[in-house]
Design a protein around this motif. Structure first.
Motif, PDB file in Angstrom:
ATOM      1  N   ALA A 191      32.167  50.250 121.431  1.00 27.69           N
ATOM      2  CA  ALA A 191      33.311  50.923 120.421  1.00 27.69           C
ATOM      3  C   ALA A 191      32.805  52.680 121.445  1.00 27.69           C
ATOM      4  N   LYS A 192      32.255  53.203 121.573  1.00 27.61           N
ATOM      5  CA  LYS A 192      31.581  54.683 121.789  1.00 27.61           C
ATOM      6  C   LYS A 192      32.022  54.576 122.913  1.00 27.61           C
ATOM      7  N   THR A 193      30.740  53.125 123.889  1.00 25.57           N
ATOM      8  CA  THR A 193      31.404  53.097 125.246  1.00 25.57           C
ATOM      9  C   THR A 193      32.793  53.329 125.815  1.00 25.57           C
ATOM     10  N   GLU A 194      33.947  52.540 124.760  1.00 23.51           N
ATOM     11  CA  GLU A 194      35.309  53.217 125.079  1.00 23.51           C
ATOM     12  C   GLU A 194      36.180  54.280 124.322  1.00 23.51           C
ATOM     13  N   SER A 195      35.442  54.828 123.417  1.00 22.63           N
ATOM     14  CA  SER A 195      36.050  56.477 122.914  1.00 22.63           C
ATOM     15  C   SER A 195      34.937  57.239 123.791  1.00 22.63           C
ATOM     16  N   ASP A 196      34.461  56.636 124.726  1.00 23.01           N
ATOM     17  CA  ASP A 196      33.244  57.953 125.697  1.00 23.01           C
ATOM     18  C   ASP A 196      34.361  58.038 126.521  1.00 23.01           C
ATOM     19  N   ALA A 197      34.955  56.284 127.152  1.00 19.55           N
ATOM     20  CA  ALA A 197      35.219  57.216 127.840  1.00 19.55           C
ATOM     21  C   ALA A 197      36.783  57.245 127.976  1.00 19.55           C
ATOM     22  N   ALA A 198      38.084  56.796 126.924  1.00 19.65           N
ATOM     23  CA  ALA A 198      38.911  56.980 126.439  1.00 19.65           C
ATOM     24  C   ALA A 198      38.555  59.187 126.266  1.00 19.65           C
ATOM     25  N   ALA A 199      37.645  59.678 125.503  1.00 17.51           N
ATOM     26  CA  ALA A 199      37.559  61.197 125.767  1.00 17.51           C
ATOM     27  C   ALA A 199      37.450  61.746 127.468  1.00 17.51           C
TER      28      ALA A 199
ATOM     29  N   THR B 139      42.025  67.312 130.607  1.00 15.15           N
ATOM     30  CA  THR B 139      42.177  68.614 130.053  1.00 15.15           C
ATOM     31  C   THR B 139      41.868  69.485 130.155  1.00 15.15           C
ATOM     32  N   MET B 140      40.593  69.137 130.886  1.00 15.64           N
ATOM     33  CA  MET B 140      39.906  70.019 130.704  1.00 15.64           C
ATOM     34  C   MET B 140      39.248  70.209 132.563  1.00 15.64           C
ATOM     35  N   ASP B 141      39.301  71.653 133.183  1.00 20.27           N
ATOM     36  CA  ASP B 141      38.561  72.087 133.904  1.00 20.27           C
ATOM     37  C   ASP B 141      37.338  72.043 135.001  1.00 20.27           C
TER      38      ASP B 141
END
Length: 584
Positions: free
Chosen positions: A99-107, A114-116
Motif C-alpha cells: 500500500a505504501k509503495t502504491e501510495s508513494d507511486a501515486a504521490a 503538481t511540482m516543478d
C-alpha cells in the motif's frame, strides 16, 4: 512327720516347678503360635502401606502426566497463536508495504503533476541587512553610531563608484534602466508593476542622504516576492553532497512557483539604540519576537527584523515556505549575538586594529583580480582611498577604531583600546532602557557593566534561541567573527575564523555555511583551489557552502569537489531590490 512334710513340700515345690515349667512351655508354645500371626499382620500392614504408596505414586504420575499434557497443549496453542500472529504480521507488513509503495507511486505521480524541479543554479538568493525602524529612518537617527548601518552606507558609497561589483551601483542602475523597461513590458503584470512602483517610492533615507531598508519596505518586498510566485526552499538543497562530492542539486517547488532563499547578515544588533532591533526574544508560546527602543527611549516588543518579519509572513502565508524552509542567519560575534553580549565590559579580545582592517581592504584587489584603483565590492584600492572603499568607514570607525594595530594581528585581552560604546563591542540587551538599567537580566537596553555572570546568562538565553530557530527551519551560518572581508591574508582570516569557532561556533554547533561579507571572497571567479591556504583552512573547519556577492546574473552557483559557491544579492535598499528583480 517331718519327712512327710518335707516330701509334701518338695512334691509341692516340684509340682509348682512343673506347673511353672508347663506354664512356660505353654506360653512358649503360645508365643510360637502367635508369632506367625503377628508377622502375618505386620506383613499385611506393610503390604497395605506399600500398596497405598504405589497408589499415591500412581496418582502423582497421572497428575504429572495430566499437567505435562496440559502444558504441551497450552504451548501448542501459544505456538499456534504466535505462528498465526507472525503470519498475519508478515501478511500485514506485505500489505502495508504494498500500500505504501502504491501510495508513494501515486504521490510521486501527483507530485510530478503538481511540482516543478529547478536546478540549484536557478535559485534566487537575496540577502538583507538588519532592518531599520520606520521612525528611525524618517528621523535619520538610524545612522548615528550603528556599525551595521555604517556597513550599509559604505556599500552604497562603493556602489556609486563601481558598477561592476555591487548590485546597487549607480552605473549599474543606469546600464540596466533600458533593461528594466523591457523586462517590465515583457512581464506584463499590472500587479507586479504597481508593486514595483510602490516599493521604489517607499525607499527611505536618513538625514545624511544614505538609504536604508526599513521594516515596512521589507514587508512590502516579501509581499512582492509572494506575488511573483517565489517560495522559500532549503538553502542546502542547492547542492548535493551525498557521495562526498559537491554537485548541483535539484529543488522541487509547486508548479508555478520559483525557488528562493533569504539570508540576514549582521544579526548581532546594537542594544539600546533606537535605529534597529535591540534583541531577539521568545514569547511564552515559544514564538520569536524582537525588543526595540522607540524614539521616546521606551523598550517595545514586535516583529521589526528579518527573522521575525519572515516568521510572521509565513504564518499568514504558509505556502510561501516549501517544506517548512526559512532562511539563513549569518551570525557574527564581535558585538554579541542577537543582542546579547558575549564579552565582559572592557574586553578587547578578538577586535581588529585599524591597520589590520586597512590591510584587508588593500588586499581585496589582489585576491579579487580587480584593478587596485577600483573601490567597489571586492576591491577597495589603496589605503589612501580612505573611507571610500567597501566597508572601510564602518571598519575604521565603530568597532575597529582607536587601536594601533600591526598588520594582521588581533588585539589581545587587556590591550588598550577605544572605550566608547560604539567600539567596545560589549553592549548587551540586558536591561530595558533607562527604566531597567539596574536589571541586567532583562533584554532591551544597555548596561554599564557586563560581568562574567551576565555573559553566562546570555549564553543560556542564546542556547534556547538557537534551538527555537533550528526547530523553525532556520539555517545558522558564519558571517565572520568581526564582520570583515575575507579577501585578506591567511593569518588575518585564520585569526578571525578561530575567534568565530571558539566563541560563536561553540554555541551554534556544526554549520557548513559561510556568508562572505562586504563582497570579499577567498578566490577568483574561476574557482577555489586546494593550494590556497585560506580555502584549505576554512574547509578544515567544515565550511562547504560559500555565499558571496554576485550582481552580474539573477542566479548563479559554482560547484567544486568540496564546495559550492552561491551568488547572492544584498538588498540594502528598496531601489536595489527593484534593480535585482529587473535582471530577470
Amino acid at each position: 512327720m517331718t519327712d512327710n512334710k518335707n516330701r509334701r513340700r518338695n512334691s509341692s515345690g516340684d509340682s509348682r516347678k512343673a506347673d511353672g515349667k508347663n506354664s512356660g512351655m505353654q506360653e512358649l508354645r503360645t508365643g510360637d503360635e502367635q508369632k506367625p500371626e503377628q508377622d502375618e499382620e505386620r506383613l499385611a500392614r506393610e503390604r497395605a502401606r506399600r500398596r497405598r504408596r504405589r497408589q499415591e505414586m500412581a496418582r502423582r504420575r497421572r497428575k504429572r502426566r495430566r499437567i505435562i499434557r496440559m502444558v504441551r497443549i497450552f504451548l501448542c496453542i501459544v505456538a499456534a497463536v504466535l505462528g498465526f500472529a507472525g503470519v498475519m504480521a508478515v501478511v500485514g507488513k506485505y500489505r502495508r508495504d504494498k500500500a505504501k509503495t502504491e501510495s508513494d507511486a501515486a504521490a510521486a505521480k501527483a507530485t510530478a503533476q503538481t511540482m516543478d524541479t529547478y536546478p540549484g543554479s536557478e535559485v534566487l538568493n537575496l540577502t538583507f541587512p538588519v532592518l531599520t525602524l520606520d521612525e528611525a529612518a524618517t528621523s535619520g537617527t538610524s545612522q548615528s553610531g550603528s556599525a551595521d548601518q555604517d556597513e550599509t552606507s559604505d556599500q552604497n558609497r562603493a556602489a556609486d563608484q563601481d558598477d561592476s561589483s555591487d548590485p546597487g551601483g549607480t552605473s549599474e542602475d543606469n546600464d540596466t534602466s533600458d533593461q528594466n523597461g523591457t523586462a517590465d513590458q515583457e512581464d506584463g503584470t499590472e500587479d507586479a508593476d504597481s508593486a514595483d512602483e510602490s516599493i521604489a517610492e517607499s525607499s527611505s533615507s536618513g538625514t545624511d542622504g544614505v538609504s536604508v531598508l526599513t521594516v515596512t519596505e521589507f514587508k512590502e518586498i516579501l509581499q512582492d516576492l509572494y506575488r511573483r510566485n517565489y517560495v522559500l526552499v532549503d538553502p542546502e538543497s542547492i547542492a548535493d553532497s551525498g557521495d562526498g562530492t559537491m554537485k548541483e542539486g535539484k529543488v522541487s517547488v509547486p508548479i508555478g512557483k520559483k525557488p528562493l532563499t533569504i539570508t540576514e547578515t549582521g544579526a548581532g544588533y546594537t542594544p539600546g539604540y533606537d535605529g534597529h532591533a535591540d534583541s531577539l526574544t521568545q514569547k511564552e508560546d515559544g514564538s520569536l519576537t524582537n525588543t526595540y527602543t522607540d524614539s521616546d527611549g521606551k523598550v517595545q516588543t514586535g516583529d521589526v527584523d528579518v527573522i521575525t518579519c519572515l516568521d510572521a509572513f509565513i504564518r499568514e502565508h504558509p505556502d510561501f515556505s516549501s517544506q517548512d524552509a526559512r532562511g539563513v542567519i549569518a551570525v557574527t560575534g564581535q558585538n554579541g549575538m542577537f543582542g546579547y553580549a558575549l564579552e565582559v565590559s572592557g574586553s578587547q579580545a578578538g577586535k581588529l586594529s585599524a591597520d589590520a582592517v586597512r590591510e584587508v581592504q588593500e588586499n581585496e584587489a589582489r585576491y579579487s583580480g580587480s584593478d587596485t584603483g577600483d573601490t567597489g565590492t571586492g576591491s577597495t584600492g589603496s589605503a589612501d582611498a580612505g573611507t571610500e572603499g567597501t566597508g572601510t568607514e564602518s571598519m575604521e570607525s565603530g568597532a575597529f577604531s582607536g587601536t594601533d594595530g600591526s598588520g594582521t594581528n588581533l588585539i589581545q585581552p587587556g590591550n588598550v583600546g577605544d572605550d566608547s560604546e560604539e567600539s567596545s563591542g560589549t553592549e548587551s540587551v540586558s536591561a530595558d532602557s533607562t527604566e531597567n538599567a539596574d536589571n541586567p537580566g532583562s533584554a532591551g537596553g544597555v548596561t554599564s557593566e557586563i560581568t562574567e555572570t551576565q555573559v553566562e546568562q546570555n549564553k543560556e538565553t542564546l542556547s534556547s534561541l538557537i534551538k527555537a530557530l533550528r526547530n523553525e527551519g532556520w539555517c545558522l551560518a558564519s558571517g565572520t567573527y568581526a564582520d570583515i572581508s575575507y579577501a585578506g591574508d591567511y593569518e588575518l582570516i585564520k585569526a578571525d575564523a578561530d575567534n568565530w569557532e571558539e566563541k560563536i561556533g561553540s554555541l551554534l554547533g556544526n554549520t557548513d555555511i559561510l556568508v562572505l561579507p562586504h563582497g570579499g571572497d577567498i578566490g577568483s571567479w574561476s574557482g577555489y583551489s586546494d593550494g590556497d591556504s585560506r580555502y584549505e583552512y576554512l574547509k578544515s573547519l567544515g565550511f562547504r557552502y560559500f555565499m558571496t556577492e554576485n550582481d552580474q546574473e539573477l542566479t548563479w552557483i559554482q560547484t567544486g569537489k568540496d564546495y559550492v559557491r552561491i551568488g547572492m544579492h544584498t538588498i540594502y535598499t528598496a531601489d536595489v531590490y527593484q534593480t535585482v528583480m529587473n535582471l530577470q
